[in-house]
Design a protein around this motif. Structure first.
Motif, short mmCIF file in Angstrom:
data_model
loop_
_atom_site.label_atom_id
_atom_site.label_comp_id
_atom_site.label_asym_id
_atom_site.label_seq_id
_atom_site.Cartn_x
_atom_site.Cartn_y
_atom_site.Cartn_z
N PRO A 290 7.60 -9.54 8.93
CA PRO A 290 7.52 -10.84 8.25
C PRO A 290 6.41 -10.94 7.21
O PRO A 290 5.31 -10.44 7.42
CB PRO A 290 7.29 -11.83 9.40
CG PRO A 290 6.78 -11.01 10.53
CD PRO A 290 7.41 -9.65 10.38
N ASN A 291 6.76 -11.60 6.14
CA ASN A 291 5.88 -11.93 5.01
C ASN A 291 5.60 -10.76 4.08
O ASN A 291 5.01 -10.93 3.02
CB ASN A 291 4.55 -12.55 5.49
CG ASN A 291 4.77 -13.87 6.18
OD1 ASN A 291 5.42 -14.75 5.63
ND2 ASN A 291 4.28 -14.01 7.41
N LEU A 292 6.04 -9.57 4.46
CA LEU A 292 5.76 -8.42 3.59
C LEU A 292 6.60 -8.46 2.32
O LEU A 292 6.30 -7.75 1.36
CB LEU A 292 5.95 -7.11 4.36
CG LEU A 292 4.80 -6.88 5.37
CD1 LEU A 292 5.16 -5.84 6.40
CD2 LEU A 292 3.51 -6.50 4.65
N LEU B 49 4.28 -9.15 -0.54
CA LEU B 49 3.25 -8.15 -0.86
C LEU B 49 2.98 -8.09 -2.36
O LEU B 49 3.91 -8.14 -3.17
CB LEU B 49 3.77 -6.78 -0.38
CG LEU B 49 2.74 -5.68 -0.18
CD1 LEU B 49 1.72 -6.08 0.86
CD2 LEU B 49 3.46 -4.39 0.26
N GLY B 50 1.70 -7.99 -2.70
CA GLY B 50 1.32 -7.90 -4.11
C GLY B 50 1.09 -9.24 -4.76
O GLY B 50 0.53 -9.33 -5.85
N ARG C 250 -0.52 -11.91 -3.20
CA ARG C 250 -1.84 -12.43 -2.85
C ARG C 250 -2.54 -11.47 -1.89
O ARG C 250 -1.93 -10.53 -1.41
CB ARG C 250 -1.76 -13.84 -2.27
CG ARG C 250 -0.87 -13.99 -1.07
CD ARG C 250 -0.82 -15.46 -0.62
NE ARG C 250 0.19 -15.66 0.40
CZ ARG C 250 0.00 -15.47 1.69
NH1 ARG C 250 -1.16 -15.07 2.15
NH2 ARG C 250 0.98 -15.68 2.55
N TYR D 292 -4.33 -6.02 1.30
CA TYR D 292 -3.04 -5.33 1.37
C TYR D 292 -2.74 -4.46 0.16
O TYR D 292 -1.69 -3.82 0.12
CB TYR D 292 -1.92 -6.37 1.58
CG TYR D 292 -2.09 -7.19 2.83
CD1 TYR D 292 -2.14 -6.56 4.08
CD2 TYR D 292 -2.22 -8.58 2.78
CE1 TYR D 292 -2.30 -7.30 5.24
CE2 TYR D 292 -2.38 -9.32 3.94
CZ TYR D 292 -2.42 -8.68 5.16
OH TYR D 292 -2.58 -9.41 6.30
N ALA E 134 4.17 -6.28 11.27
CA ALA E 134 3.35 -7.36 10.69
C ALA E 134 2.83 -8.26 11.82
O ALA E 134 2.36 -7.73 12.84
CB ALA E 134 4.14 -8.10 9.62
N ALA E 135 2.89 -9.57 11.68
CA ALA E 135 2.28 -10.44 12.69
C ALA E 135 2.92 -10.27 14.07
O ALA E 135 2.26 -10.47 15.10
CB ALA E 135 2.38 -11.90 12.24
N HIS F 139 0.37 -0.01 9.46
CA HIS F 139 -0.21 -1.24 8.92
C HIS F 139 -0.94 -0.92 7.63
O HIS F 139 -1.65 0.10 7.54
CB HIS F 139 -1.20 -1.86 9.91
CG HIS F 139 -0.53 -2.28 11.16
ND1 HIS F 139 0.22 -3.42 11.24
CD2 HIS F 139 -0.45 -1.68 12.37
CE1 HIS F 139 0.74 -3.52 12.45
NE2 HIS F 139 0.35 -2.47 13.16
N SER G 2 -3.42 -2.80 6.36
CA SER G 2 -4.85 -3.06 6.59
C SER G 2 -5.29 -2.40 7.90
O SER G 2 -4.46 -2.03 8.74
CB SER G 2 -5.09 -4.57 6.66
OG SER G 2 -4.41 -5.13 7.78
N ARG H 193 -10.41 -6.27 11.65
CA ARG H 193 -10.15 -7.66 11.25
C ARG H 193 -10.36 -8.60 12.45
O ARG H 193 -11.10 -8.28 13.37
CB ARG H 193 -8.73 -7.75 10.67
CG ARG H 193 -8.57 -6.87 9.41
CD ARG H 193 -7.21 -7.02 8.79
NE ARG H 193 -6.94 -8.39 8.37
CZ ARG H 193 -5.75 -8.85 8.02
NH1 ARG H 193 -4.70 -8.04 8.05
NH2 ARG H 193 -5.58 -10.11 7.66
N ARG I 116 -6.01 -9.55 15.96
CA ARG I 116 -5.22 -8.49 15.33
C ARG I 116 -5.51 -7.11 15.94
O ARG I 116 -4.85 -6.13 15.61
CB ARG I 116 -5.47 -8.41 13.82
CG ARG I 116 -5.00 -9.63 13.08
CD ARG I 116 -5.11 -9.42 11.57
NE ARG I 116 -5.20 -10.70 10.90
CZ ARG I 116 -4.15 -11.43 10.50
NH1 ARG I 116 -2.93 -11.00 10.71
NH2 ARG I 116 -4.33 -12.60 9.89
#
Ligand code: CA2
Length: 147
Positions: A9-11, A14-15, A17, A22, A75-76, A99, A101, A106, A110
């Protein structure tokens, strides 16, 4: 050899923000790097991104009889999805968790991956290169299993 790549999710964002965390590649640029490496390794890759836990579970199940290994960035969901963990442990294929990151450097929430204990290994903290290292690792695992 066919290796499935799953971005969680949310990938898809990417790029757009948080480049400090990331990197600057967007998802298309990252996928191009993966495809380029796959070409030079002689590996076929199929790449998916989903924001939905159930869809990711389905994509993992579909690896059976279809792919030789899986590289996944949950991801999350990494940090709490028992459904994704169970799917990974069920398919009995080499699975590499990646991952962008360094999740261990972090926030504390995580640091834990519920998926890592049922994966062959985890690669974290190298930006887009985490996927490239993950692809190399997955290929090696398949070759070792065939020996
Ligand atoms: O470092 C990773 O690859 C993560 O799996 C990324 C997840 C995060 O929840 C994990 O803890 C670590 C977040 C993905 C969000 O991706 C975005 C990237 C850029 C802009 C917006 C979202």
């Amino acid at each position: 050899m066919r290796i499935r790549i799953i971005h969680g999710p949310n990938l898809n964002l990417l790029g757009l923000r948080e480049p400090d965390l990331y990197g600057h590649d967007n998802l298309d640029e990252l996928n191009k790097k993966i495809q380029d490496l796959a070409g030079s390794l002689g590996v076929e890759v199929e790449i998916f991104q989903s924001n939905s836990e159930g869809e990711i579970v389905d994509l993992i199940h579909q690896c059976v009889g279809h792919a030789d290994a899986l590289v996944i960035n949950p991801a999350a969901y990494t940090h709490y999805s028992i459904a994704i963990r169970d799917a990974v442990s069920t398919i009995r294929l080499p699975v590499v968790e990646v991952h962008l990151s360094n999740i261990h450097a972090r926030e504390e929430f995580r640091h834990r991956s519920v998926v890592a204990p049922v994966a062959c290994g985890q690669i974290a903290g190298f930006g887009s290169a985490s996927y490239l290292l993950g692809l190399r690792a997955a290929k090696q695992l398949v070759e070792e299993a065939r020996r």
